[in-house]
Design an enzyme around this catalytic site. Structure first.
Site, PDB file in Angstrom:
ATOM      1  N   GLU A 191       0.824  -1.212   0.000  1.00  0.00           N
ATOM      2  CA  GLU A 191       0.000   0.000   0.000  1.00  0.00           C
ATOM      3  C   GLU A 191       0.859   1.264   0.000  1.00  0.00           C
ATOM      4  OE1 GLU A 191      -2.538  -0.853   3.424  1.00  0.00           O
ATOM      5  OE2 GLU A 191      -4.129  -1.442   2.060  1.00  0.00           O
ATOM      6  N   GLU A 271      -7.044  -7.474  -1.163  1.00  0.00           N
ATOM      7  CA  GLU A 271      -7.597  -7.408   0.197  1.00  0.00           C
ATOM      8  C   GLU A 271      -9.080  -7.086   0.076  1.00  0.00           C
ATOM      9  OE1 GLU A 271      -5.734  -4.827   3.000  1.00  0.00           O
ATOM     10  OE2 GLU A 271      -3.718  -5.650   2.694  1.00  0.00           O
TER      11      GLU A 271
END
Length: 648
Positions: A191, A271
């Site tokens: 991320e 995710e």
């Protein structure tokens, strides 16, 4: 043997190796490949189009004895892959020290996954977030390099990552898919599009450093939130997204934005959130309804999207491993001990209604095993255990036995400067005697994270980073020595990773800077020295420990955080999982048989009970050591053991 017979033998071996075992082809390593077909927007497993449905399970959030059953439950749901982060701090807890045993035995975890016919998606970071202390970075980086710029091309940081990756991948290289193992994908960073630095030089370096070990034997990928791929992506590496349930229009919009930067390649939700995380002092545990979760999952799978469910099993932040988040500028919110996450498998590994609903959707697109489905395991309740006070952490005799040596410095030093991972640090300084104001005003520039303030061991009040309280009045004449016990509640895991703990900055009395500090570290990494002290005081005698402690209801820790001790037997043949209930206590940490269950804080919640795995228990003489930082509200000192968890 003739050359002809030898040739026939090799041919036979090759044929045998190409057979299916447990639904997965076993091939000669030269034939095993996992690649990306960008033109056809798909993965290729051994040359054939492949779609995965995976679930996240972090090996470091469950005891090794539970790994096998949890992985079996994941496979029974129809998953064909398991995704896990690798936690640098677990494996490299001290500078130059490495740990690969017990909960850190990642090789065994990968082997167990392969035994259950699960492929593995590896997320080695080195930054992982994961709601873990410092996002998985080892704290000692801040001790060795106080000015280190984590997640950038800082030379010191790159040097440490290179050393760590050499240790890690020397163990995991054999498990890459092309080498005969189950690891099909390896993530580069995590991320990064959400991180302020946006350092392309660093990301390209990390890509190349990872590929040094992977060498085409698995696929590389990055993962970012929608719209954050520009800084988080890398040339030549597959970009994936993460997001939770949404409408078809919303989901299609995410892919449309991704296609602007990556026109071709398989679509991946790395995710997909069936639940969410929870912080201390929030009103209730985060919960997600089932229907939108399964509706969005069905839509993605029907669109040939590869999906990883985060989390499929959440588990527990045992010990001091829970991290913290920043909610808005300077708003610090620590993560609770449970990482249940409202996942399909709950904190104990039991299937939930969400598990059954997700399995049903998966079965519409993937073959599911024919074996038995997991069922909830029995839990046990036990009689309350009376705990006896041992001593205050402000008792110098006690501290000399269990704490680090005193350190002296003109100004306060952080946990990291003291080379301390977590626990508590006692800061002491003499109050000025020449001030005319009454009360005096104590101001701490930054207390990270909770500061319990005493004067001559008498409790004055609490400073709080989470609640933005950094001043207290001190009445003149109450004593000479200021004592601040600072608790580390978890380093920030998402946002600024350089999260130093303790008294960070200066301390003032009125407008004058307070100097000449004595600091005593109380790491609480294990209870060995505390247990030895207990034995010396003869508190291990069961008859003595069963007497009612002489502490009245509502007693605050007026003379410092207090250590309590007790023991108990389990009068049953089968030892089951249970949940320790600290209702009536204030805030602290509890150990059973030397195992740190984690932080408790029932006064604010929403988590009340702590999960106790059966694997740490025994039939007789189970030892409880509880360290209470605040106040007692129960009529007398007991803890309970329930057969169900309590939240909210």
């Amino acid at each position: 043997m003739s050359l002809l017979n030898l040739s026939l033998l090799f041919t036979a071996i090759a044929v045998v190796l190409s057979y299916h075992v447990n639904g997965q082809r076993l091939l000669d390593n030269r034939q095993r490949t996992f690649t990306i077909d960008y033109e056809n927007n798909t993965f290729l497993l051994d040359g054939a189009p492949f779609q995965y449905i995976a679930g996240s399970f972090h090996y470091f959030r469950a005891l090794p004895q539970a790994w096998g059953p949890i992985l079996k439950s994941m496979r029974a749901a129809g998953l064909n892959a398991v995704t896990t982060y690798v936690e640098w701090s677990l494996h490299n807890p001290k500078k130059g020290v490495y740990n690969w045993d017990g909960m850190a035995d990642i090789e065994r975890f990968v082997q167990l996954a392969q035994n259950e016919d699960l492929l593995v998606i590896l997320r080695p970071g080195p930054y992982i977030c994961a709601e873990r202390d410092m996002g998985g970075f080892p704290y000692w980086l801040l001790n060795k390099y106080p000015g280190i710029q984590l997640r950038t091309a800082d030379v010191a940081y790159l040097r440490e990552v290179r050393t760590w990756y050499a240790e890690l991948f020397s163990r995991l290289e054999p498990y890459f898919y092309g080498n005969g193992g189950p690891i099909i994908m390896v993530q580069v960073e995590n991320e990064y599009g959400s991180f302020f630095a946006c350092d392309y030089k660093y990301m390209k370096w990390l890509r190349d450093e990872t590929e040094r070990y992977v060498r085409g034997k698995a696929a590389l990928f990055t993962n970012n939130g929608p719209g954050l791929t520009q800084c988080g992506g890398i040339d030549g590496v597959l970009s994936t997204l993460d997001f939770g349930p949404g409408t078809a229009l919303e989901i299609d919009g995410y892919w449309k934005d991704l296609r602007k930067l990556q026109p071709k390649g398989p679509l991946v939700n790395a995710e997909y959130y069936p639940g969410w995380l929870t912080h201390w002092q929030e009103q209730q545990m985060a919960r997600s309804p089932i229907e939108p979760v399964v509706t969005s999952l069905r839509y993605m799978l029907s669109s040939k999207v590869n999906v990883n469910i985060y989390m499929f099993y959440g588990g527990t932040n045992f010990g001091f491993t829970a991290g913290a988040n920043e909610q808005g500028p300077g708003r610090f919110i620590p993560d609770i001990t449970s990482y249940d996450y409202d996942a399909p498998l709950d904190e104990s590994g039991d299937p939930t209604p969400k598990y059954e609903a997700i399995r049903k959707v998966i079965s519409e697109f993937f073959p599911v095993p024919n074996g038995p489905l997991p069922t909830p395991t029995r839990k046990m309740s036990l009689p309350s255990v009376i705990l006896r006070p041992v001593d205050s952490l402000l008792n110098k005799q006690f501290l000399r036995k269990i704490a680090s040596p005193e350190v002296f410095n003109p100004t306060p030093l952080t946990f990291e400067a003291l080379n301390q991972y977590s626990g508590l640090v006692l800061y002491e300084a003499l109050l000025p005697t020449d001030l005319k104001s009454d009360p005096l005003k104590l101001t701490v520039e930054k207390v990270y994270d909770l500061g319990y303030v005493f004067v001559d061991t008498n409790f004055i009040g609490t400073l709080s980073r989470q609640n933005a309280i950094n001043t207290l009045p001190i009445t003149q004449g109450t004593g000479e020595k200021l004592q601040i016990v600072v608790e580390n509640q978890g380093r920030i895991n998402f946002g600024t990773p350089n999260d130093f703990k303790g008294l960070v900055g200066n301390v003032f009395i009125d407008t004058g800077k307070l100097l000449n500090w004595t600091m005593t570290g109380i790491p609480l990494e294990n209870t060995t020295k505390i247990s030895e002290y207990i034995v010396q005081k003869h508190l291990s005698d069961r008859k003595k420990s069963s007497k009612r402690p002489k502490i009245s209801q509502g007693t605050p820790m007026r003379h410092g955080p207090m250590v309590f001790y007790g023991n108990f037997d389990i009068a049953r043949i089968d030892i089951l999982d249970t949940y320790l209930n600290p209702s009536g206590w204030g805030k602290g940490v509890v150990f059973i048989n030397g195992f740190n269950l984690g932080r408790y804080w029932p006064r604010v919640g929403p988590q009340i009970t702590l999960y106790v795995p059966r694997h740490i228990l025994k039939s007789t003489m189970n030892e409880i050591i509880l360290i209470e930082y605040q106040t007692i509200k129960a009529p007398f000192m007991t803890v309970g053991f329930d057969n169900t968890p309590k939240f909210n």
